[in-house]
Every structure is written in structure tokens, then in C-alpha cells.
Write a protein that holds these residues in place. Structure first.
Motif, PDB file in Angstrom:
ATOM      1  N   UNK A 159       0.811  -1.272   0.042  1.00  0.00           N
ATOM      2  CA  UNK A 159       0.105   0.094  -0.120  1.00  0.00           C
ATOM      3  C   UNK A 159       0.938   1.212  -0.203  1.00  0.00           C
ATOM      4  N   UNK A 160       0.628   2.283  -1.053  1.00  0.00           N
ATOM      5  CA  UNK A 160       1.523   3.263  -1.123  1.00  0.00           C
ATOM      6  C   UNK A 160       2.696   3.317  -2.008  1.00  0.00           C
ATOM      7  N   UNK A 161       3.257   1.994  -2.271  1.00  0.00           N
ATOM      8  CA  UNK A 161       4.600   1.998  -2.879  1.00  0.00           C
ATOM      9  C   UNK A 161       4.422   0.689  -4.043  1.00  0.00           C
ATOM     10  N   UNK A 162       5.381   0.871  -4.879  1.00  0.00           N
ATOM     11  CA  UNK A 162       5.553  -0.042  -5.922  1.00  0.00           C
ATOM     12  C   UNK A 162       7.414  -0.010  -6.186  1.00  0.00           C
ATOM     13  N   UNK A 163       7.604  -1.245  -6.294  1.00  0.00           N
ATOM     14  CA  UNK A 163       9.155  -1.366  -6.884  1.00  0.00           C
ATOM     15  C   UNK A 163       8.962  -2.522  -7.724  1.00  0.00           C
ATOM     16  N   UNK A 164       9.933  -1.968  -8.859  1.00  0.00           N
ATOM     17  CA  UNK A 164      10.226  -2.847 -10.084  1.00  0.00           C
ATOM     18  C   UNK A 164      11.539  -3.152 -10.262  1.00  0.00           C
ATOM     19  N   UNK A 202      -4.061  10.648 -15.716  1.00  0.00           N
ATOM     20  CA  UNK A 202      -2.745  10.515 -14.794  1.00  0.00           C
ATOM     21  C   UNK A 202      -3.053  10.156 -13.425  1.00  0.00           C
ATOM     22  N   UNK A 203      -4.167  11.023 -12.728  1.00  0.00           N
ATOM     23  CA  UNK A 203      -4.389  10.378 -11.352  1.00  0.00           C
ATOM     24  C   UNK A 203      -4.861   9.266 -11.135  1.00  0.00           C
ATOM     25  N   UNK A 204      -5.695   8.808 -12.049  1.00  0.00           N
ATOM     26  CA  UNK A 204      -6.157   7.285 -12.349  1.00  0.00           C
ATOM     27  C   UNK A 204      -5.199   6.310 -12.279  1.00  0.00           C
ATOM     28  N   UNK A 205      -4.389   6.604 -13.188  1.00  0.00           N
ATOM     29  CA  UNK A 205      -3.380   5.698 -13.628  1.00  0.00           C
ATOM     30  C   UNK A 205      -2.264   5.511 -12.188  1.00  0.00           C
ATOM     31  N   UNK A 206      -2.046   6.752 -11.700  1.00  0.00           N
ATOM     32  CA  UNK A 206      -1.148   6.590 -10.585  1.00  0.00           C
ATOM     33  C   UNK A 206      -1.776   5.785  -9.366  1.00  0.00           C
ATOM     34  N   UNK A 207      -3.136   5.915  -9.208  1.00  0.00           N
ATOM     35  CA  UNK A 207      -3.640   5.207  -7.886  1.00  0.00           C
ATOM     36  C   UNK A 207      -3.712   3.781  -8.354  1.00  0.00           C
ATOM     37  N   UNK A 208      -3.847   3.293  -9.602  1.00  0.00           N
ATOM     38  CA  UNK A 208      -3.576   1.907 -10.144  1.00  0.00           C
ATOM     39  C   UNK A 208      -2.362   1.424  -9.839  1.00  0.00           C
ATOM     40  N   UNK A 209      -1.206   2.024 -10.144  1.00  0.00           N
ATOM     41  CA  UNK A 209      -0.021   1.601 -10.051  1.00  0.00           C
ATOM     42  C   UNK A 209       0.589   1.790  -8.550  1.00  0.00           C
ATOM     43  N   UNK A 210       0.195   2.656  -7.801  1.00  0.00           N
ATOM     44  CA  UNK A 210       0.476   2.673  -6.341  1.00  0.00           C
ATOM     45  C   UNK A 210      -0.740   2.683  -5.539  1.00  0.00           C
ATOM     46  N   UNK A 211      -0.884   1.313  -5.082  1.00  0.00           N
ATOM     47  CA  UNK A 211      -2.177   0.902  -4.589  1.00  0.00           C
ATOM     48  C   UNK A 211      -2.636   1.882  -3.311  1.00  0.00           C
ATOM     49  N   UNK A 242      -5.000  -3.346  -3.677  1.00  0.00           N
ATOM     50  CA  UNK A 242      -3.943  -4.227  -3.580  1.00  0.00           C
ATOM     51  C   UNK A 242      -4.538  -5.790  -3.969  1.00  0.00           C
ATOM     52  N   UNK A 243      -5.954  -5.978  -4.052  1.00  0.00           N
ATOM     53  CA  UNK A 243      -6.413  -7.040  -4.587  1.00  0.00           C
ATOM     54  C   UNK A 243      -6.766  -6.984  -6.044  1.00  0.00           C
ATOM     55  N   UNK A 244      -7.314  -5.812  -6.433  1.00  0.00           N
ATOM     56  CA  UNK A 244      -7.966  -5.469  -7.826  1.00  0.00           C
ATOM     57  C   UNK A 244      -6.797  -5.541  -8.706  1.00  0.00           C
ATOM     58  N   UNK A 245      -5.750  -4.974  -8.695  1.00  0.00           N
ATOM     59  CA  UNK A 245      -4.543  -4.930  -9.448  1.00  0.00           C
ATOM     60  C   UNK A 245      -4.046  -6.002  -9.905  1.00  0.00           C
ATOM     61  N   UNK A 246      -3.612  -7.207  -8.994  1.00  0.00           N
ATOM     62  CA  UNK A 246      -3.094  -8.363  -9.381  1.00  0.00           C
ATOM     63  C   UNK A 246      -4.167  -9.101 -10.031  1.00  0.00           C
ATOM     64  N   UNK A 247      -5.532  -8.882  -9.753  1.00  0.00           N
ATOM     65  CA  UNK A 247      -6.545  -9.740 -10.373  1.00  0.00           C
ATOM     66  C   UNK A 247      -6.753  -9.322 -12.142  1.00  0.00           C
ATOM     67  N   UNK A 248      -6.404  -8.120 -12.046  1.00  0.00           N
ATOM     68  CA  UNK A 248      -6.521  -7.540 -13.660  1.00  0.00           C
ATOM     69  C   UNK A 248      -5.486  -8.197 -14.349  1.00  0.00           C
TER      70      UNK A 248
END
Length: 405
Positions: free
Chosen positions: A201-206, A345-354, A360-366
Motif C-alpha cells: 500500500x502506497x509503494x511499488x518497486x520494479x 494520470x491521477x487514475x493511473x497513479x492510483x492503480x500503479x501505487x495501491x 491491492x486485490x484488484x490490480x493483481x486480479x486484472x
């Protein structure tokens, strides 16, 4: 007619290429030295019309050859089974006109396509601009003063041209609450053509492999409830901010942070938008992130910059005897695509950074479901989402009859 373009990353060379073809004399000034052009920078996407512009420049095959070639994405979460996504299948289903390429590689291709026919001034920057209605007198930090018929800022989110002609950046910047960092490191995990991502939640690492160098590139995105204060040119300060944010993260992050101090291509910036009422003032104009950055990594800014630079050159050529009119026509033509990217852009950011447990459940499901849908349904979903609409809303004009060279 002589046109000065500030910035030699993406929009600047595309604009210079087409202006030269239309009989203008473009000069590109770039603050960094020529040797900085290479394989640095994060991976960026060229979608739909941006790929078409590359093809019209004769760069279609070269751009596709330089693609990142990431074939598999593995999405990791604490206490959950990893999800593997076949990116070749996903990308083929979403669009047959999409190329992911390192920003530095794209810059090199654009520079090579223009270097023999366009004047480049590396290691310099604009100091002052004086528009008297018939031309613009320009002084440089190092070079001699010169006069141009037009000046275009293609110098990114922290544009010098915008600051000089339109005012301080702070009044035009709209933070979206996120931050992005990218740098190169040894491929210790032997990723090859794979990408690993880990989300909280709040962070993504790639972390993904770079086939051209045999290295890997680490990418970090995070949300901050308060705006961080830092000097955008102070890399040591930015590295410390990133280390402090992720020091207790876990996963493979300690391994990644060990290479932070040695990273020579480190990039860090806020995910913010640039919003202006107009992108032109007399004989001075803006293109790409300098005028309307939709948000790094979340708004399709690279594709937008390529398309906009192409349109700007064409409209200037069509209005050759009245360059300010050409600037106004370009702004009118690009406004819908820019507004759509900015809204996206704000919508994409909310998807990339849960932002919470639901995301956290929706993004992996997609990620797990989308690659297995029929191709037609995948493309329908893509066409209806923000990026598909934003970058496909403009029918790319044909300016072939304006070519003089």
C-alpha cells in the motif's frame, strides 16, 4: 526562418527533424553534454500515433529493434503467490502499435536522425529571452547572443523557457502526490527479459533487465501525504530521500539500495502535472512536458510529446508567414489530447501505487485475467481506457505537401 529549440530529449529532436524538412533552420540547445546520450533513463511507451510519427521519420524499424523486449512480468506481494504475466501476449492483445523503449535509446535514435542536418549546442542553456514582436533575442549561459524568429521550449517539466517566458514553476505545477525514481544496477538476479515487481500500500518497486547492456534497471514509485522539499538538481539529496523511504521495505529492496550511491544515471522527480492556460506567448512556445506534462510515468507523456512536436512543426510550416498563428493552431489541435492525458494520470497513479486493500486485490486480479481474454475484448478494453482515448483522439495530420528538403 530560424527556430531555437531548448531540449534535446524527445520533443526537441522530433520538432527539429520536421522543421528542417519543411525548410526551417532549427537549432537545438541542450544543457547536458553530448556524451550523456545513451542507454540511460526509464522505459517509456510509444503508442498508436507516436509509432506512426516514428515511421514517417523512417525510424519505425529502428525503434522496434530497440524495444526493451521484456517478455514476462512477475507480480509479487508479501504472503501471496507470485503472478506471472506473459507480456508478449498481453501487448499483442492490447495493441499492434505499441513499443516500449528506454528513454535514452529513443533520444539517441532521434539525435542520430537529426545530427547531420540540425545544429546542436550541447553544454549550454538559455539565459534570457527578449521578444520584440518580429523576433526573439536570446542570450546563452556560455555562447554568444543570437536572434531567432521563434523559440520553443522542449526542455521538460523543469523548463527554462517556460520559467523565463511564463513565470515561476511553482505556480504551474500540480503535484499528484507521488514520486518516481529510476537507476541502473548490475543484473544480480539474472533477469534477462523478465521484470519483477513488488507492491505494498502506497509503494511499488520494479526491477527489469536491459538487454542492450546486460544490466538491470530499478524503479521505485511511492505516495507521500505531504509534498517533499528538495532541489531537483541535487542527486545526492534525492538518493537520500529514496533510501529513507524504502530502507525498511523488505523484499529485494536492500539489494537494490546497495547500488544507489554508485548509480550515475539516477533519476528522481515528483509525479506532477504542468498546467498553463496557454502554451504560446508571441514568438515563444512550449511543447511536451514543458507545456503540459501529464505526470511522469502515468500520463503517456512521451507519446504525447512525439505527436505534439510533429503537429507543431506542421502547423508552423503551414503558417510560415505568421508563426504566432501556427502556435495557436497547434495548441487548438492538441488541446483535447492533452486534457485527456491530464485527466487520466491521477487514475493511473492510483492503480500503479495501491492506495488501500481494495486496490491491492484488484490490480493483481486484472493482471491475471486480462492476458487470457480474447484479443478482440482486450483491444475493446484498451480503446475505452484513458490512454487509448487520449492518444487516439487526434487523427494525425498529413503535412507531406509542406516538405521542402
Amino acid at each position: 526562418m530560424k527556430v531555437l529549440i531548448s531540449g534535446a530529449s524527445v520533443a526537441g529532436p522530433v520538432l527539429a527533424y520536421w522543421l528542417e524538412r519543411y525548410g526551417f533552420e532549427p537549432t537545438v540547445v541542450e544543457r547536458t553534454p553530448e556524451l550523456r546520450h545513451g542507454l540511460g533513463g526509464h522505459a517509456v511507451d510509444l503508442f498508436s500515433n507516436a509509432v506512426e510519427v516514428a515511421e514517417r521519420m523512417g525510424l519505425g524499424d529502428a525503434v522496434r529493434e530497440a524495444r526493451t523486449r521484456i517478455q514476462q512480468l512477475t507480480l509479487c506481494r508479501d504472503g501471496k503467490r507470485p503472478i506471472d504475466v506473459d507480456l508478449d501476449r498481453l501487448n499483442a492483445g492490447i495493441s499492434d502499435r505499441h513499443v516500449e523503449i528506454l528513454r535514452g535509446e529513443l533520444t539517441r535514435l532521434l539525435y542520430d536522425a537529426t545530427r547531420d542536418r540540425v545544429e546542436y549546442l550541447f553544454g549550454d542553456s538559455i539565459a534570457t529571452l527578449a521578444d520584440d514582436g518580429t523576433g526573439v533575442d536570446v542570450t546563452f549561459e556560455h555562447g554568444k547572443p543570437r536572434r531567432f524568429d521563434l523559440v520553443i521550449g522542449a526542455d521538460g517539466m523543469h523548463s527554462t523557457v517556460r520559467r523565463l517566458a511564463f513565470g515561476p514553476e511553482e505556480s504551474m505545477q500540480r503535484p499528484l502526490g507521488g514520486y518516481l525514481a529510476v537507476y541502473s544496477m548490475p543484473d544480480e538476479l539474472q533477469l534477462g527479459n523478465r521484470m519483477l515487481t513488488h507492491m505494498k500500500i502506497g509503494r511499488l518497486v520494479g526491477l527489469y533487465g536491459v538487454h542492450q547492456t546486460g544490466q538491470a534497471r530499478a524503479a521505485f514509485m511511492f505516495h507521500s501525504a505531504s509534498e517533499l522539499r528538495y532541489d531537483y538538481r541535487d542527486k545526492d539529496q534525492q538518493k537520500q530521500l529514496l533510501a529513507d523511504e524504502f530502507r525498511e521495505y523488505g523484499w529485494e529492496v536492500p539489494r537494490l539500495l546497495k547500488h544507489l550511491d554508485a548509480a550515475g544515471d539516477f533519476y528522481f522527480d515528483s509525479i506532477a502535472q504542468i498546467t498553463l492556460d496557454t502554451w504560446q506567448k508571441g514568438r515563444i512556445g512550449l511543447v511536451g512536458d514543458a507545456g503540459y506534462c501529464p505526470g511522469p510515468a502515468v500520463g503517456g507523456g512521451t507519446s504525447l510529446a512525439v505527436i505534439a512536436a510533429y503537429v507543431l512543426a506542421g502547423e508552423l510550416a503551414a503558417a510560415r508567414s505568421d508563426l504566432p498563428s501556427g502556435l495557436r493552431n497547434y495548441e487548438r489541435m492538441m488541446r483535447q489530447s492533452v486534457d485527456a492525458s491530464r485527466a487520466l494520470a491521477p487514475k493511473v497513479m492510483k492503480t500503479l501505487i495501491p492506495g488501500g486493500p481494495l486496490a491491492m486485490r484488484a490490480v493483481p486480479l486484472a493482471f491475471a485475467v486480462l492476458p487470457h481474454l480474447p484479443t478482440g475484448l482486450q483491444r475493446l478494453i484498451w480503446a475505452q481506457n484513458g490512454i487509448g482515448k487520449a492518444l487516439g483522439s487526434l487523427q494525425l495530420p498529413d503535412y507531406a505537401d509542406l516538405v521542402r528538403a
